[in-house]
Design an enzyme around this catalytic site. Sequence first.
Site, PDB file in Angstrom:
ATOM      1  N   SER A 178       0.822  -1.215   0.000  1.00 47.61           N
ATOM      2  CA  SER A 178       0.000   0.000   0.000  1.00 47.61           C
ATOM      3  C   SER A 178       0.853   1.262   0.000  1.00 47.61           C
ATOM      4  O   SER A 178       1.895   1.334   0.663  1.00 47.61           O
ATOM      5  CB  SER A 178      -0.907   0.027   1.236  1.00 47.61           C
ATOM      6  N   ASP A 179       0.367   2.259  -0.729  1.00 46.28           N
ATOM      7  CA  ASP A 179       0.941   3.597  -0.670  1.00 46.28           C
ATOM      8  C   ASP A 179       0.348   4.354   0.517  1.00 46.28           C
ATOM      9  O   ASP A 179      -0.684   3.974   1.071  1.00 46.28           O
ATOM     10  CB  ASP A 179       0.617   4.394  -1.936  1.00 46.28           C
TER      11      ASP A 179
ATOM     12  N   ASP B 180      -1.613   7.576   0.954  1.00 41.26           N
ATOM     13  CA  ASP B 180      -2.394   8.449   0.081  1.00 41.26           C
ATOM     14  C   ASP B 180      -2.838   9.676   0.858  1.00 41.26           C
ATOM     15  O   ASP B 180      -3.534   9.568   1.882  1.00 41.26           O
ATOM     16  CB  ASP B 180      -3.620   7.706  -0.438  1.00 41.26           C
TER      17      ASP B 180
ATOM     18  N   GLU C 229       1.493   8.846  -2.501  1.00 35.97           N
ATOM     19  CA  GLU C 229       0.718   9.508  -3.549  1.00 35.97           C
ATOM     20  C   GLU C 229       0.138  10.778  -2.933  1.00 35.97           C
ATOM     21  O   GLU C 229      -0.637  10.706  -1.971  1.00 35.97           O
ATOM     22  CB  GLU C 229      -0.403   8.626  -4.078  1.00 35.97           C
TER      23      GLU C 229
ATOM     24  N   ASP D  39     -10.413  11.184 -12.159  1.00 31.68           N
ATOM     25  CA  ASP D  39     -10.067  10.299 -11.043  1.00 31.68           C
ATOM     26  C   ASP D  39     -10.288  10.947  -9.680  1.00 31.68           C
ATOM     27  O   ASP D  39     -10.345  10.257  -8.652  1.00 31.68           O
ATOM     28  CB  ASP D  39      -8.606   9.863 -11.143  1.00 31.68           C
TER      29      ASP D  39
ATOM     30  N   ALA E 271      -4.561  -0.688 -20.362  1.00 29.03           N
ATOM     31  CA  ALA E 271      -3.287  -0.431 -21.041  1.00 29.03           C
ATOM     32  C   ALA E 271      -2.096  -0.722 -20.131  1.00 29.03           C
ATOM     33  O   ALA E 271      -0.976  -0.930 -20.610  1.00 29.03           O
ATOM     34  CB  ALA E 271      -3.240   1.014 -21.530  1.00 29.03           C
TER      35      ALA E 271
ATOM     36  N   LYS F 289      -9.094  -2.752  -1.464  1.00 31.12           N
ATOM     37  CA  LYS F 289      -8.863  -3.616  -2.620  1.00 31.12           C
ATOM     38  C   LYS F 289      -9.065  -5.087  -2.293  1.00 31.12           C
ATOM     39  O   LYS F 289      -9.628  -5.841  -3.100  1.00 31.12           O
ATOM     40  CB  LYS F 289      -7.460  -3.373  -3.184  1.00 31.12           C
TER      41      LYS F 289
END
Length: 249
Positions: free
Chosen positions: A40-41, A43, A77, A120, A165, A193
Amino acid sequence: MPDQPTTDHLVQLLRTTLGDSVLGIYLHGSATLGGLRPHSDIDVLAVVRDRTTHAQRRALVEELLKVSGVDGRRHVELIVVVQDDVRPWRYPPTCDFLYGDWLREDYERGVTPAPEPSPDLAPLLTMVLRADAPLHGPPPAELLDPVPHDDLRRAIVAGVPELMAELDSDTRNVLLTLARIWTTLTTGTIRSKDAAAAWALDRLPAEHRPVLARARAVYLGEEAERWDDLTPRPCAEFLTRVITERYPS
């Protein structure tokens, strides 16, 4: 709420760099949705009064490059929004500054992130409001408007092609994010998640479950990350079809 990660250095960096413009700093993401996992970041969202200058954005980048993901530290982040850009709410909102380590090579080449529209932000601001985890300043509801459900829905569906992508380069995160999108669209809630993957596993066809189960196990630190014995793309394509066919953008 789960225990907060160490964020004092981020709060100090923002207040030193942006000064009195800082209205509030908020924790969100995994730390507020069940707790940080091995991958995990940290955030963080900052709400500011004034637009950042190029010099301020570069100073933030230079300092974050020194600490984010370095010497065993967690990746950071960091997003900065100008209050007038998101309140009153409009779609798409504008992100004034973004730091994420997936862009590290660009930052190291001297690229400095500039303000730009960012759909986002719709799910991100929703998470910030629901987490209600201020690191500095008032509760987020005093600075941010709620995101209408229709805007939340179209924002997360719009991000699916970009996610796909990145499947080969960021397999685990793409699979888990697709599961989270499906969960959010169906239940109206944003889950961690691993919780979203657990929800999706109960609804996936049997042939796709091993792939998503692997992504969840890696995220939880229960397995090493490897994909040479599985084929992730059919699972990702199934999740994409479920999302885009049932919830067209």
